[in-house]
Design a protein around this motif. Sequence first.
Motif, short mmCIF file in Angstrom:
data_model
loop_
_atom_site.label_atom_id
_atom_site.label_comp_id
_atom_site.label_asym_id
_atom_site.label_seq_id
_atom_site.Cartn_x
_atom_site.Cartn_y
_atom_site.Cartn_z
N LYS A 14 0.85 -1.19 0.00
CA LYS A 14 0.00 0.00 0.00
C LYS A 14 0.88 1.23 0.00
O LYS A 14 1.76 1.41 0.85
CB LYS A 14 -0.91 0.03 1.24
N PHE A 16 0.60 5.42 -0.13
CA PHE A 16 -0.26 6.59 -0.04
C PHE A 16 0.42 7.76 -0.76
O PHE A 16 1.63 7.88 -0.74
CB PHE A 16 -0.49 7.00 1.42
N ARG A 55 -6.71 -2.71 7.86
CA ARG A 55 -7.77 -2.10 7.03
C ARG A 55 -7.84 -2.76 5.65
O ARG A 55 -8.91 -2.86 5.07
CB ARG A 55 -7.54 -0.59 6.91
N LEU A 58 -9.76 -5.90 5.90
CA LEU A 58 -11.20 -5.71 6.04
C LEU A 58 -11.82 -5.00 4.85
O LEU A 58 -12.97 -4.58 4.90
CB LEU A 58 -11.48 -4.91 7.33
N ASP A 59 -11.03 -4.82 3.80
CA ASP A 59 -11.49 -4.17 2.57
C ASP A 59 -11.91 -2.72 2.82
O ASP A 59 -12.75 -2.17 2.11
CB ASP A 59 -12.67 -4.95 1.95
N LEU A 60 -11.33 -2.11 3.87
CA LEU A 60 -11.62 -0.70 4.12
C LEU A 60 -10.76 0.18 3.23
O LEU A 60 -11.19 1.24 2.80
CB LEU A 60 -11.35 -0.36 5.60
N ILE A 61 -9.53 -0.28 2.99
CA ILE A 61 -8.70 0.44 2.04
C ILE A 61 -8.19 -0.56 0.99
O ILE A 61 -8.05 -1.75 1.27
CB ILE A 61 -7.53 1.23 2.69
N HIS A 62 -7.98 -0.05 -0.21
CA HIS A 62 -7.60 -0.93 -1.31
C HIS A 62 -6.08 -1.04 -1.40
O HIS A 62 -5.38 -0.03 -1.27
CB HIS A 62 -8.17 -0.39 -2.62
N ARG A 77 -12.97 -9.32 -3.83
CA ARG A 77 -13.89 -9.91 -4.83
C ARG A 77 -15.04 -10.65 -4.18
O ARG A 77 -16.09 -10.81 -4.78
CB ARG A 77 -13.10 -10.86 -5.74
N HIS A 79 -16.71 -10.01 -0.97
CA HIS A 79 -16.92 -9.21 0.24
C HIS A 79 -17.70 -9.98 1.31
O HIS A 79 -17.52 -9.77 2.51
CB HIS A 79 -17.66 -7.92 -0.15
N VAL A 89 -11.57 -1.95 15.08
CA VAL A 89 -10.46 -1.27 14.42
C VAL A 89 -10.13 0.06 15.11
O VAL A 89 -11.00 0.91 15.26
CB VAL A 89 -10.79 -0.99 12.94
N GLU A 90 -8.88 0.19 15.50
CA GLU A 90 -8.33 1.44 16.04
C GLU A 90 -9.27 2.21 16.96
O GLU A 90 -9.74 3.29 16.62
CB GLU A 90 -7.95 2.35 14.87
N GLY A 91 -9.59 1.67 18.06
CA GLY A 91 -10.45 2.37 19.02
C GLY A 91 -11.91 2.25 18.61
O GLY A 91 -12.24 2.46 17.45
N ARG B 105 -20.64 -2.03 -0.19
CA ARG B 105 -20.60 -0.58 -0.22
C ARG B 105 -21.74 0.02 -1.03
O ARG B 105 -22.35 1.01 -0.64
CB ARG B 105 -19.26 -0.10 -0.79
N ASP B 293 -10.77 4.93 0.02
CA ASP B 293 -10.13 4.28 1.17
C ASP B 293 -10.73 4.85 2.45
O ASP B 293 -10.82 6.07 2.61
CB ASP B 293 -8.62 4.57 1.18
N ILE B 294 -11.16 3.98 3.33
CA ILE B 294 -11.70 4.43 4.62
C ILE B 294 -10.54 4.45 5.60
O ILE B 294 -10.13 3.41 6.11
CB ILE B 294 -12.83 3.49 5.14
#
Lengths: 308, 296
Positions: A14, A16, A55, A58-62, A77, A79, A89-91, B105, B293-294
Amino acid sequence: MSTEIAIETRNLCKTFGRRASKRIEAVKHLNLEVRAGQVYGFLGPNGAGKSTTIRMMLDLIHSTAGDVYLYGRHVHRHHEILRRVGTLVEGATFYNFLSGRRNLEVLARTANCYDPRRIEQLLEQVGLAERANQRVKRYSTGMKQRLGLAAALLSDPDLLILDEPTNGLDPGGMHEIRTFIRRLVDEQGKTVFLSSHLLGEVEQVCDRVAIINLGEIVREGAVDELLAGKSTLRVEARPLQRAAEVLRQYWPIVTNETWLTVSASHEDSPHVVRRLVEAGVDVYQVAAQRQTLEEYFLAVVRENGSHA
Amino acid sequence: MRNLFRAEWIKIAGNRWVAGCLIWIFPIGAVAFFAVAGLVLALSSSARTGLRQDEVFLWTEQAIGVWNFPNNPVGRLILLGFTAVVFAGEYQWQTWKNVVPRNRRAALILIKFLALGAFVVLAFSLMSALWTAGWAVLTRIADVSYGPRITWAVLQDFGEDYALAAGLAFTSTLIAAGYAALAAMLTRSILGGVIAGFALTFVENLSIVALMLIGWFLDIPRIVHLYRFTPGYNLINVASWINDNAPNTMRPFEESKYSDIVFSDSLGFSVALLALWVFGLIALTVTLFQRQDITS
């Protein structure tokens, strides 16, 4: 332990930022395999890439490249495989304007697994039954964390991915959660993927750990294997600073106000004493002790560099 | 899908400040208005006389007139705020991370539009009923006639007009909601969603002026035809078809060498264009969310 693989990442990357000057490689070619039926610890300093990896699981970010498989199914693919997963996740964050019970109802309905009896059971289990009708806005961090655990268990998942689950809990609460996690695995055969910075906690509860640093896995293995033969010597001597100067030339050391921790084996004890006596340092005690996961982690991170 | 809708409904209705100030404000406002107006009329004979001198009061017009409120600037701003909370709230409360792993989503976004639409329809239906009943009370106090008499034919006509007016208001709200949802997703903030959503609506309304100026400067007046593809023009055109059974004839360059440019489109054209806008905006929001992206 089962032979089924609960989590698998293949060359997961990943990055950014689009511009070269702002580009950050948060995760680099991460390969991980977590077998079902164990507690797997995921450790790393701040900014190591733990949360980004979670993340992506959990498919929250690609991912920029690479894939994540949960129980053999590609998470992006397919879900629906996430129905077998409970997450924190994080708190724990919730709809503050709703009560604890209502929050669980919303999440259960979202996952299409609404069962009021299950919600009551979980509220009881995490010790929130009496305050379930109170708005989450009035909950302490520890209470939110407990509610987060209840939310993670709503669909009775096979796999739990927990990011810092004991944040904000008092020592009693931490112990309770640790026991709870262990029971989920030992009695119900669930798999727990646990990220935590409380290394004592991880050492007590995890079967295997992976240490991630600067986006890469730097160590992976069973806790006992990683710490096998990694004993240290606790040295009490005066003057301590002189002792540190002498021993640093031969072994890695960690200084404390009253003693030194020397990364050396039990067989090195006579050599340590000899070096100190030859340098005119008074030796009061040299005791062999098993290296803790925390000491091991710090040594590994230091060895590999860190921006934390 | 029913469970997902129920979850969305609980979230919106449970946020009492937001639901109260941005949705229930419409029926509550109507009740407050009639409470004050009723009191004034009951206490003041001059107010009663004034009301008698006003135009004829028809319950059919009162009931339908309410549906114009989403199109006026205040109503639009309130609904944009509501949409922004529904969409950007999840970013600000950091709750997407709990919700996204639990369902697809696309379903999460579509259900938001559906719940939002249901709330708007419910609020305005309630407001319309209260408004109609409120005027019945006021006209009774002032001793003014409040027609027309209820007959099968009147009810049939009223039903058709009501459905068309409500449908038009709903479409216009969905388009504004589409702008606000897109803006909320891009800015990930409630305030950002309101401001950017309002700006998009404003830009769309002013696009005719911009197109005319470009047409003048570049001497390609036909560029102004692009305005025929905006939601604003097509909403006006559909309203014209509903009210007058004729297109809204619009001549952007009146009394100039380009006066031959006239917009006068069929009902089918406008309905198709509006449908395209609604589905396009919703599809764009879904696509954007699928790729996002979350991170919070």
